[in-house]
Write a protein that holds these residues in place. Sequence first.
Motif, PDB file in Angstrom:
ATOM      1  N   VAL A   1       0.859  -1.177   0.000  1.00 18.27           N
ATOM      2  CA  VAL A   1       0.000   0.000   0.000  1.00 18.27           C
ATOM      3  C   VAL A   1       0.900   1.234   0.000  1.00 18.27           C
ATOM      4  O   VAL A   1       1.869   1.305   0.752  1.00 18.27           O
ATOM      5  N   GLN A   2       0.564   2.176  -0.833  1.00 15.40           N
ATOM      6  CA  GLN A   2       1.286   3.444  -0.862  1.00 15.40           C
ATOM      7  C   GLN A   2       0.256   4.536  -0.623  1.00 15.40           C
ATOM      8  O   GLN A   2      -0.629   4.755  -1.444  1.00 15.40           O
ATOM      9  N   LEU A   3       0.364   5.207   0.526  1.00 15.52           N
ATOM     10  CA  LEU A   3      -0.627   6.203   0.890  1.00 15.52           C
ATOM     11  C   LEU A   3      -0.509   7.473   0.058  1.00 15.52           C
ATOM     12  O   LEU A   3      -1.509   8.083  -0.280  1.00 15.52           O
ATOM     13  N   ARG A   4       0.705   7.861  -0.242  1.00 10.42           N
ATOM     14  CA  ARG A   4       0.907   9.072  -1.054  1.00 10.42           C
ATOM     15  C   ARG A   4       2.295   9.026  -1.679  1.00 10.42           C
ATOM     16  O   ARG A   4       3.163   8.316  -1.212  1.00 10.42           O
ATOM     17  N   ASP A   5       2.459   9.794  -2.748  1.00  8.46           N
ATOM     18  CA  ASP A   5       3.773   9.908  -3.375  1.00  8.46           C
ATOM     19  C   ASP A   5       4.622  10.857  -2.546  1.00  8.46           C
ATOM     20  O   ASP A   5       4.237  11.996  -2.292  1.00  8.46           O
TER      21      ASP A   5
ATOM     22  N   ALA B   1      11.816  -2.554  10.273  1.00  9.22           N
ATOM     23  CA  ALA B   1      12.341  -1.199  10.497  1.00  9.22           C
ATOM     24  C   ALA B   1      12.102  -0.315   9.276  1.00  9.22           C
ATOM     25  O   ALA B   1      11.646   0.826   9.405  1.00  9.22           O
ATOM     26  N   VAL B   2      12.386  -0.849   8.083  1.00  8.47           N
ATOM     27  CA  VAL B   2      12.181  -0.078   6.853  1.00  8.47           C
ATOM     28  C   VAL B   2      10.699   0.227   6.665  1.00  8.47           C
ATOM     29  O   VAL B   2      10.316   1.366   6.386  1.00  8.47           O
ATOM     30  N   SER B   3       9.844  -0.777   6.849  1.00 12.33           N
ATOM     31  CA  SER B   3       8.401  -0.569   6.707  1.00 12.33           C
ATOM     32  C   SER B   3       7.898   0.454   7.717  1.00 12.33           C
ATOM     33  O   SER B   3       7.034   1.282   7.402  1.00 12.33           O
ATOM     34  N   GLY B   4       8.436   0.410   8.928  1.00 11.44           N
ATOM     35  CA  GLY B   4       8.044   1.379   9.950  1.00 11.44           C
ATOM     36  C   GLY B   4       8.403   2.798   9.562  1.00 11.44           C
ATOM     37  O   GLY B   4       7.610   3.726   9.754  1.00 11.44           O
ATOM     38  N   ILE B   5       9.587   2.976   8.998  1.00 11.01           N
ATOM     39  CA  ILE B   5      10.006   4.312   8.559  1.00 11.01           C
ATOM     40  C   ILE B   5       9.108   4.791   7.427  1.00 11.01           C
ATOM     41  O   ILE B   5       8.636   5.931   7.434  1.00 11.01           O
ATOM     42  N   VAL B   6       8.841   3.931   6.454  1.00 12.08           N
ATOM     43  CA  VAL B   6       7.987   4.312   5.323  1.00 12.08           C
ATOM     44  C   VAL B   6       6.598   4.683   5.826  1.00 12.08           C
ATOM     45  O   VAL B   6       6.031   5.708   5.430  1.00 12.08           O
ATOM     46  N   ARG B   7       6.042   3.860   6.708  1.00  9.48           N
ATOM     47  CA  ARG B   7       4.709   4.139   7.260  1.00  9.48           C
ATOM     48  C   ARG B   7       4.695   5.475   7.996  1.00  9.48           C
ATOM     49  O   ARG B   7       3.767   6.271   7.873  1.00  9.48           O
ATOM     50  N   GLN B   8       5.749   5.719   8.765  1.00  9.28           N
ATOM     51  CA  GLN B   8       5.864   6.976   9.512  1.00  9.28           C
ATOM     52  C   GLN B   8       5.912   8.173   8.562  1.00  9.28           C
ATOM     53  O   GLN B   8       5.259   9.186   8.799  1.00  9.28           O
ATOM     54  N   LEU B   9       6.673   8.049   7.484  1.00  6.83           N
ATOM     55  CA  LEU B   9       6.776   9.139   6.513  1.00  6.83           C
ATOM     56  C   LEU B   9       5.450   9.374   5.797  1.00  6.83           C
ATOM     57  O   LEU B   9       5.023  10.521   5.615  1.00  6.83           O
ATOM     58  N   GLU B  10       4.797   8.284   5.394  1.00  7.93           N
ATOM     59  CA  GLU B  10       3.535   8.412   4.666  1.00  7.93           C
ATOM     60  C   GLU B  10       2.417   8.958   5.541  1.00  7.93           C
ATOM     61  O   GLU B  10       1.573   9.709   5.080  1.00  7.93           O
TER      62      GLU B  10
ATOM     63  N   SER C   1       2.769  11.001   8.026  1.00  6.70           N
ATOM     64  CA  SER C   1       3.109  12.306   8.594  1.00  6.70           C
ATOM     65  C   SER C   1       2.242  13.421   8.018  1.00  6.70           C
ATOM     66  O   SER C   1       2.145  14.495   8.597  1.00  6.70           O
ATOM     67  N   GLY C   2       1.624  13.172   6.878  1.00  5.25           N
ATOM     68  CA  GLY C   2       0.805  14.199   6.241  1.00  5.25           C
ATOM     69  C   GLY C   2       1.587  15.065   5.273  1.00  5.25           C
ATOM     70  O   GLY C   2       1.009  15.816   4.500  1.00  5.25           O
ATOM     71  N   GLU C   3       2.898  14.966   5.321  1.00  6.66           N
ATOM     72  CA  GLU C   3       3.754  15.749   4.426  1.00  6.66           C
ATOM     73  C   GLU C   3       4.039  14.952   3.159  1.00  6.66           C
ATOM     74  O   GLU C   3       4.215  13.739   3.229  1.00  6.66           O
ATOM     75  N   THR C   4       4.096  15.631   2.027  1.00  6.01           N
ATOM     76  CA  THR C   4       4.480  14.934   0.801  1.00  6.01           C
ATOM     77  C   THR C   4       5.957  15.169   0.498  1.00  6.01           C
ATOM     78  O   THR C   4       6.562  14.417  -0.241  1.00  6.01           O
TER      79      THR C   4
END
Length: 154
Positions: free
Chosen positions: A44-48, A87-96, A98-101
């Motif tokens: 799943v990719q929440l946003r670019d 760890a990688v998935s957690g970072i990606v999830r955290q970034l996605e 965050s609300g920031e693109t």
Amino acid sequence: MRCPYCQSLDTQVKDSRPAEDGNAIRRRRVCPDCGGRFTTFERVQLRDLVVAKKSGRKVPFDRDKLMRSFDIALRKRNVEPERIERAVSGIVRQLESSGETEISSDSIGELVMEALKSLDDVAYVRFASVYRNFREARDFQEILGQLKDGDEAE
């Protein structure tokens, strides 16, 4: 999905199952044209996301590049691949989430350092030495002192 062997656009899914703690789907595929078999992963990719580099340049976020950073720091270290993937998935999830693109490369680097610190001290120091551009032995002593202080606090 295009066949990586013959470039045919007509591939068939033979098997699907959850992967990476349910954060992705692993699909085994076969190409009816050449008979080639290969695996794909669907996430799943929440946003670019866009990464703002220190130089001001902006590039699309690349999960594989993040994974390579972990692989380099953890080379020849005994850390289970599942823990690295989490760890990688957690970072990606955290970034996605965050609300920031647009995310700065600095904030990604800090998240990687935090994750590596919990995975392996040697990998943490390796990554920090490149990320923080260590120039002399004193830089290593400072980061090792921080690690030691963190261990004593526990």
